[in-house]
Scaffold this active site. Sequence first.
Site, PDB file in Angstrom:
ATOM      1  N   LEU A 152     -11.620  -0.838   7.373  1.00 56.22           N
ATOM      2  CA  LEU A 152     -10.617  -1.868   7.598  1.00 56.22           C
ATOM      3  C   LEU A 152      -9.292  -1.161   7.838  1.00 56.22           C
ATOM      4  O   LEU A 152      -9.025  -0.121   7.234  1.00 56.22           O
ATOM      5  CB  LEU A 152     -10.482  -2.794   6.380  1.00 56.22           C
ATOM      6  CG  LEU A 152     -11.695  -3.664   6.023  1.00 56.22           C
ATOM      7  CD1 LEU A 152     -11.424  -4.420   4.725  1.00 56.22           C
ATOM      8  CD2 LEU A 152     -12.036  -4.625   7.137  1.00 56.22           C
ATOM      9  N   ASP A 153      -8.449  -1.716   8.698  1.00 56.54           N
ATOM     10  CA  ASP A 153      -7.130  -1.134   8.926  1.00 56.54           C
ATOM     11  C   ASP A 153      -6.334  -1.110   7.629  1.00 56.54           C
ATOM     12  O   ASP A 153      -6.602  -1.891   6.696  1.00 56.54           O
ATOM     13  CB  ASP A 153      -6.354  -1.936   9.974  1.00 56.54           C
ATOM     14  CG  ASP A 153      -6.928  -1.776  11.371  1.00 56.54           C
ATOM     15  OD1 ASP A 153      -7.706  -0.828  11.584  1.00 56.54           O
ATOM     16  OD2 ASP A 153      -6.600  -2.605  12.235  1.00 56.54           O
ATOM     17  N   LYS A 154      -5.341  -0.255   7.569  1.00 48.98           N
ATOM     18  CA  LYS A 154      -4.556  -0.056   6.347  1.00 48.98           C
ATOM     19  C   LYS A 154      -4.047  -1.368   5.767  1.00 48.98           C
ATOM     20  O   LYS A 154      -4.177  -1.623   4.558  1.00 48.98           O
ATOM     21  CB  LYS A 154      -3.377   0.878   6.636  1.00 48.98           C
ATOM     22  CG  LYS A 154      -2.448   1.099   5.446  1.00 48.98           C
ATOM     23  CD  LYS A 154      -1.310   2.042   5.790  1.00 48.98           C
ATOM     24  CE  LYS A 154      -0.385   2.237   4.609  1.00 48.98           C
ATOM     25  NZ  LYS A 154       0.732   3.175   4.927  1.00 48.98           N
TER      26      LYS A 154
END
Length: 323
Positions: A132-134
């Site tokens: 998942l993106d940050k």
Amino acid sequence: MEQEFSVTETGRLDHFLAMQLGVATNQALQCIKANCVWVNSKPCNKGGVKLKAGDVVVFTPPKVQAKPTCAPLDFEVIYEDADLLVLNKPPHLVVHPAKGVCEPTLLDHLKAKGYRLSTLSGELRCGIVHRLDKDTSGAIVIAKTNLAHAHLATQLKNKEMGRYYLAILSTPLNAPTKVECRLGRHPKNRLKMTNLDALRQEIKGGKWSKSAFMPLVTNAKGQQLIAIKLYSGRTHQIRAHLESLNRHIVGDPLYGQADSYGGRILLHAYLLYCIHPHTGQSLLFKAQILPDMLEYLQDNFQEVLWDGLLQERRIFDLFGADF
């Protein structure tokens, strides 16, 4: 445990190893680069090496240091057994170490808590099946064993494992929409991905990607809560696909515009389904919306019955999913 494989036909080392281990080619390549592979009793760290019938390939999973690297971070455990760990990832947290990442990652925190994870993708990506993106929150599954990792990676490739997201748009979609395109690096902004098929200039490369977007509710200001089904899992896929529709997620200055909301990108991995690698049971996990995004919804989408709107079966039915 060391594994030995006999080659029966000509081909690349990374492709051969991926097939034998039941993982994606890039995961096999990470193992090769980590000096975990020997060909005919000689170490080999290049995935493009050509194999021929009669060659012998030996794979030894990398050893991982179990000592803590940072102070443990508390996060919600949705499910855990001997094979799997499913978390509700908080925002502002990178999933695994990478070039340019200085702060502790989710993987660092898991190690600090003493978790023993799959080593199939090397020490920097222990147990990481998908990312998942940050600043994206929500459901993420971590593999504890190499067998579970290989099984989940195959499910991801075969679409037996999937995810549904929630996002808040600054401008509403007019109708349910799908985007299917080649997704690749933006030619003018290397931080972004883009729909290569929509560019005026012809750019080769990119990877197939597909997302479906379903409007759920729109407020008086034109903001809209949507559900998203992923058919592939490319970097920044949801954000880049929405940009190609001239739509943007609230709190996303990279793909959208600066807005009055000063928080993180309001994107949440809400549902995750997969098959248990040991029992074969179909599993469904729901990651509750985290307080910052829930507060934004309650403040800006008043008088909405959230329990009914976000019921799992309703989300599946909207997309015509057969779960």
